[in-house]
Design an enzyme around this catalytic site. Structure first.
Site, short mmCIF file in Angstrom:
data_model
loop_
_atom_site.label_atom_id
_atom_site.label_comp_id
_atom_site.label_asym_id
_atom_site.label_seq_id
_atom_site.Cartn_x
_atom_site.Cartn_y
_atom_site.Cartn_z
CB CYS A 2 -0.90 -0.19 1.53
SG CYS A 2 -2.44 1.33 1.17
CD GLU A 105 -1.69 -2.64 -5.19
OE1 GLU A 105 -0.60 -2.22 -5.95
OE2 GLU A 105 -1.27 -2.85 -4.08
#
Length: 210
Positions: A2, A105
């Site tokens: 992340c 993502e």
């Protein structure tokens, strides 16, 4: 992993949701996309004072570091190995929460990652949610100044995220408000790999996954 998050909530929304005030509200700058590689100063709640949002830099600098160059490697920390990694093993009990309205993502569409598809991940029933982290305080040996910084914890991807993060198959530890409070108080890490439904937006198309 992340490395990009979205923080679009207002100060009013954050203070009401987390029942915490802002130490320095003028520092808050809501954005659509925030990159960890810029080491931004972001509002974080720490376990030692969960009633206050404090501003920490993304990219943890361990107390023993000679300079801050290490922080580009400490944006994330694998939950399974934090006790074995020198950068994190001294701060495993220094828990924090980063409030977000989403995180990003990229799904690889070919074997080398030359073609990728960008996803914004959000919780269906939670406009604001938390990402679990650890924090550290570093004293710059050159000027004696303190830098407070944090890392985000990651875990093995659930079925939804494994389809998106289809290379390393990792995801951040996602928490609703109650789980965030439990994390700060007790360090409970049975968090939301199992949250029922996630909203995923890709190239303007919104999909629901259960």
């Amino acid at each position: 992993m992340c490395y990009n998050v979205q923080q679009k909530a207002s100060i009013k929304e954050l203070t009401e949701q987390f029942n915490a005030t802002f130490e320095m509200p003028a520092l808050y700058n809501p954005k659509q996309n925030i990159s960890g590689f810029d080491h931004p100063l972001l509002p974080v709640i720490k376990d030692e004072n969960p009633e206050v949002f404090q501003f920490l830099n993304w990219g943890l600098i361990p107390h023993w570091a000679k300079d801050d160059h290490i922080r580009k490697h400490t944006l994330n920390a694998k939950k399974e190995t934090i006790k074995d990694v020198a950068s994190f093993r001294d701060v495993t009990q220094q828990r924090c929460v980063l409030p977000v309205t989403g995180f990003y993502e990229w799904k690889w569409l070919d074997g080398k990652g030359k073609r990728k598809e960008k996803y914004l991940i959000q919780l269906q029933n939670e406009a604001v949610f938390g990402l679990a982290g650890l924090y550290s305080t570093w004293i710059n040996p050159l000027n004696g100044e303190n830098t407070n910084s944090f890392t985000l914890l990651t875990t093995a991807a659930n079925d939804i995220m494994a389809e998106i993060h289809n290379t390393k198959k990792r995801m951040p530890l996602i928490m609703d408000i109650q789980q965030a409070q439990n994390w700060l108080r007790k360090g409970e890490d049975k968090l939301s790999r199992d949250l029922k439904t996630t909203c995923i937006e890709s190239d303007g198309q919104l999909g629901l996954f259960g």
